[in-house]
Write an enzyme that holds these catalytic residues in place. Structure first.
Site, mmCIF file in Angstrom:
data_model
loop_
_atom_site.group_PDB
_atom_site.id
_atom_site.type_symbol
_atom_site.label_atom_id
_atom_site.label_comp_id
_atom_site.label_asym_id
_atom_site.label_seq_id
_atom_site.Cartn_x
_atom_site.Cartn_y
_atom_site.Cartn_z
ATOM 1 N N GLU A 86 29.299 -21.480 -1.267
ATOM 2 C CA GLU A 86 28.180 -20.554 -1.428
ATOM 3 C C GLU A 86 28.118 -20.054 -2.872
ATOM 4 O O GLU A 86 27.340 -19.155 -3.197
ATOM 5 C CB GLU A 86 28.289 -19.376 -0.468
ATOM 6 C CG GLU A 86 29.504 -18.494 -0.655
ATOM 7 C CD GLU A 86 29.446 -17.232 0.187
ATOM 8 O OE1 GLU A 86 28.801 -16.274 -0.267
ATOM 9 O OE2 GLU A 86 30.039 -17.212 1.285
ATOM 10 N N CYS A 118 30.346 -18.386 4.267
ATOM 11 C CA CYS A 118 31.703 -18.930 4.363
ATOM 12 C C CYS A 118 31.832 -20.096 5.341
ATOM 13 O O CYS A 118 32.924 -20.640 5.516
ATOM 14 C CB CYS A 118 32.666 -17.819 4.776
ATOM 15 S SG CYS A 118 32.597 -16.366 3.715
ATOM 16 N N ASN A 156 33.894 -0.211 -2.619
ATOM 17 C CA ASN A 156 34.826 -0.488 -1.526
ATOM 18 C C ASN A 156 35.049 -1.969 -1.270
ATOM 19 O O ASN A 156 36.107 -2.366 -0.781
ATOM 20 C CB ASN A 156 34.326 0.180 -0.240
ATOM 21 C CG ASN A 156 34.407 1.689 -0.299
ATOM 22 O OD1 ASN A 156 35.210 2.237 -1.055
ATOM 23 N ND2 ASN A 156 33.580 2.374 0.478
ATOM 24 N N THR A 160 38.121 -7.034 -1.715
ATOM 25 C CA THR A 160 38.072 -8.122 -0.732
ATOM 26 C C THR A 160 37.616 -9.432 -1.369
ATOM 27 O O THR A 160 37.257 -10.371 -0.672
ATOM 28 C CB THR A 160 37.145 -7.772 0.446
ATOM 29 O OG1 THR A 160 35.796 -7.623 -0.022
ATOM 30 C CG2 THR A 160 37.578 -6.483 1.117
ATOM 31 N N SER A 210 28.512 -6.367 9.077
ATOM 32 C CA SER A 210 29.052 -7.715 8.927
ATOM 33 C C SER A 210 30.291 -7.917 9.789
ATOM 34 O O SER A 210 30.473 -8.973 10.406
ATOM 35 C CB SER A 210 29.386 -7.997 7.458
ATOM 36 O OG SER A 210 29.666 -9.368 7.263
ATOM 37 N N HIS A 250 38.870 -17.581 9.802
ATOM 38 C CA HIS A 250 38.290 -17.169 8.530
ATOM 39 C C HIS A 250 38.782 -15.759 8.249
ATOM 40 O O HIS A 250 38.760 -14.899 9.127
ATOM 41 C CB HIS A 250 36.762 -17.196 8.598
ATOM 42 C CG HIS A 250 36.121 -16.511 7.438
ATOM 43 N ND1 HIS A 250 36.349 -16.909 6.141
ATOM 44 C CD2 HIS A 250 35.287 -15.433 7.366
ATOM 45 C CE1 HIS A 250 35.678 -16.116 5.323
ATOM 46 N NE2 HIS A 250 35.033 -15.212 6.043
ATOM 47 N N LYS A 259 42.613 -8.342 14.131
ATOM 48 C CA LYS A 259 41.651 -7.822 15.103
ATOM 49 C C LYS A 259 40.947 -8.958 15.837
ATOM 50 O O LYS A 259 40.682 -8.867 17.043
ATOM 51 C CB LYS A 259 40.630 -6.939 14.395
ATOM 52 C CG LYS A 259 41.208 -5.664 13.804
ATOM 53 C CD LYS A 259 40.154 -4.888 13.017
ATOM 54 C CE LYS A 259 40.728 -3.614 12.410
ATOM 55 N NZ LYS A 259 39.707 -2.874 11.618
ATOM 56 N N ASN A 327 39.980 -13.463 -0.276
ATOM 57 C CA ASN A 327 38.988 -14.243 0.459
ATOM 58 C C ASN A 327 38.462 -15.387 -0.403
ATOM 59 O O ASN A 327 37.925 -15.163 -1.485
ATOM 60 C CB ASN A 327 37.838 -13.328 0.884
ATOM 61 C CG ASN A 327 36.885 -13.996 1.857
ATOM 62 O OD1 ASN A 327 37.013 -15.177 2.176
ATOM 63 N ND2 ASN A 327 35.911 -13.242 2.334
ATOM 64 N N SER A 361 28.415 -15.493 7.204
ATOM 65 C CA SER A 361 27.377 -14.479 7.388
ATOM 66 C C SER A 361 25.994 -15.091 7.385
ATOM 67 O O SER A 361 25.758 -16.157 6.836
ATOM 68 C CB SER A 361 27.485 -13.424 6.286
ATOM 69 O OG SER A 361 28.667 -12.682 6.412
#
Length: 447
Positions: A86, A118, A156, A160, A210, A250, A259, A327, A361
């Protein structure tokens, strides 16, 4: 002509990671946030990054050239090259076309770029597997390249980020074999993360939404996978997640992976409502509707508690790469595969079944599985992952911000010469030397 199509899967793998990183703990202090916000809250330790010397073309050239070299690939015997990314440089010219310069006189190579956040790397892999299974296959192997440079504006989301690129050799008689017909897919229109502003490398992100989309798509893809698995193999006894000896996901953050693995229990609970392991969350499962369950913290915490020991054994080895790199977008799930091969002994992996979840996404997601049928010790050795990560250069948050500023200055430029140093690049790394007045890019290789 008849060809051997047995055991289609991954025959070789190389993961390229930048040779520099910033400590997430140092970023916490630099950003003035609470201690542990990035390291504990997100489960991240280090973040790989690049300056203006590297881009998606150089990433792909580096990973692909290393795959060819380490596996001594005869490029005339490659019939497909497909790219997932991407990180877009050109609105018309594909990354795949740039990589063709490594193929010499072999111009008969199918495949092109796959773009959807992704998810593109897994889609490129699916296309390559499907090509081998089809009447179009000519008996040659395929290569999949997936990579990205993940950057965010200050705030924030910035911790990531990350960067990396994988190259996979795909063909029959592979030690890592994809289970035929076992995929579950979930697709939907959503504005959770997208890049409509081509003047910037930064995405527009609705962070909480997301994460909700990631979980909702996991529910759907896993449920659709289960339908096909039951039709093919019959209903398994006990909880569905116990069908898999290991799982890879992912990894937008490593905490999200934990999670996600726990969330598989939510879908499993519909088939096993009376399972005694679910006692602690049974009331929540019976009172929450599907939508509310996506964001309910009590349910999430309860499911994570039930799966904690399973996660530590089955998933934790795979998050070694994203924990230490961040990531990688399309390469993220494959970085987890690389880590699994590197961190678990080959004799322990042999014969094991692995579940895999890919999310992009916008949104596109799939749950699929593969079996380690052969010896993967050579693949693990040739990844050189642990050595590469242990020998990188640790830079300061200020140096990280300076590198990002160099990228900002280079974006959309022509008649441009990069300013970043090549000193820290590993030998064999491709790097940008310049962009001419027609936006044509030139590269060299670090000796």
């Amino acid at each position: 002509m008849s060809f051997d199509r047995k055991d289609i899967g991954i025959k070789g793998l190389v993961l390229y990671t930048p040779n520099q990183y910033v400590e997430q703990a140092a970023l916490e202090a630099h950003d003035g946030v609470s201690t542990g916000k990035y390291t504990i809250g997100l489960g991240l330790t280090k973040m790989a990054f690049v300056d203006d010397r590297e881009d998606i073309y150089s990433f792909g050239l580096t990973a692909l050239s290393q795959l060819i070299k380490r596996y001594q690939i005869d490029i005339s015997k490659i019939g497909r090259l497909e790219v997932g990314t991407e990180t877009i440089i050109d609105k018309s010219k594909s990354v795949k076309s740039v990589l063709m310069q490594l193929f010499g006189d072999n111009h008969n190579v199918e495949g092109i770029d796959c773009v959807n956040a992704c998810y593109g790397g897994v889609n490129a892999l699916f296309n390559t597997i499907d090509w081998i299974e089809s009447s179009a296959w000519d008996g040659r192997d395929g290569i999949v390249v997936a990579g990205d440079i993940a950057l965010y504006a200050k705030g924030n989301a910035r911790p990531t980020g990350g960067a990396g690129c994988v190259a996979l050799l795909v063909g029959p008689n592979a030690p890592i074999v994809f289970e035929p017909g076992l995929r579950g897919t979930y697709m939907q229109h959503a504005y959770d993360f997208y890049k409509p502003d081509l003047t910037s490398e930064y995405p527009y992100v609705d962070g909480h939404f997301s994460l909700e989309c990631y979980v909702k798509a996991l529910d759907g893809a896993y449920a659709n996978y289960n339908v096909r698995d039951v039709a093919k193999n019959g209903k398994s006894q006990g909880l569905g997640l116990d069908r898999f000896d290991y799982c890879i996901f992912h990894a937008p953050t490593c905490k999200q992976v934990q999670k996600a693995y726990a969330r598989l229990l939510y879908t499993d609970s519909a088939a096993e409502p009376s399972n005694p392991e679910l006692e602690g969350v049974r009331e929540l499962l019976s009172t929450l509707d599907a939508k509310k369950s996506l964001t309910d913290k009590a349910l999430e915490k309860g499911l994570m508690a039930i799966t904690k020991e399973r996660f530590n054994k089955r998933v934790s080895p795979s998050v070694y790469a994203p924990t230490n790199c961040g990531n990688m977008y399309t390469a993220s799930i494959f970085s987890c595969l690389t880590a699994l091969l590197s961190r678990v002994p080959a004799d322990e992996l042999k014969g094991k079944r692995v579940g895999a979840y890919s999310y992009g996404s916008g949104l596109a997601a799939s749950f699929f599985s593969f079996v380690v049928k052969g010896d993967v010790s050579e693949i693990a050795k040739k990844t050189n992952l642990v050595n590469d990560l242990d020998n990188r250069h640790c830079l300061t948050p200020t140096q990280y911000e300076e590198a990002i500023e160099l990228r900002h200055q280079a974006h959309l430029k022509k008649n441009f010469t990069p300013k970043g140093s090549i000193e820290r690049l590993r030998s064999g790394t491709y790097y940008l030397t310049g962009i001419d007045d027609m936006f044509r890019r030139s590269y060299s290789v670090k000796p």
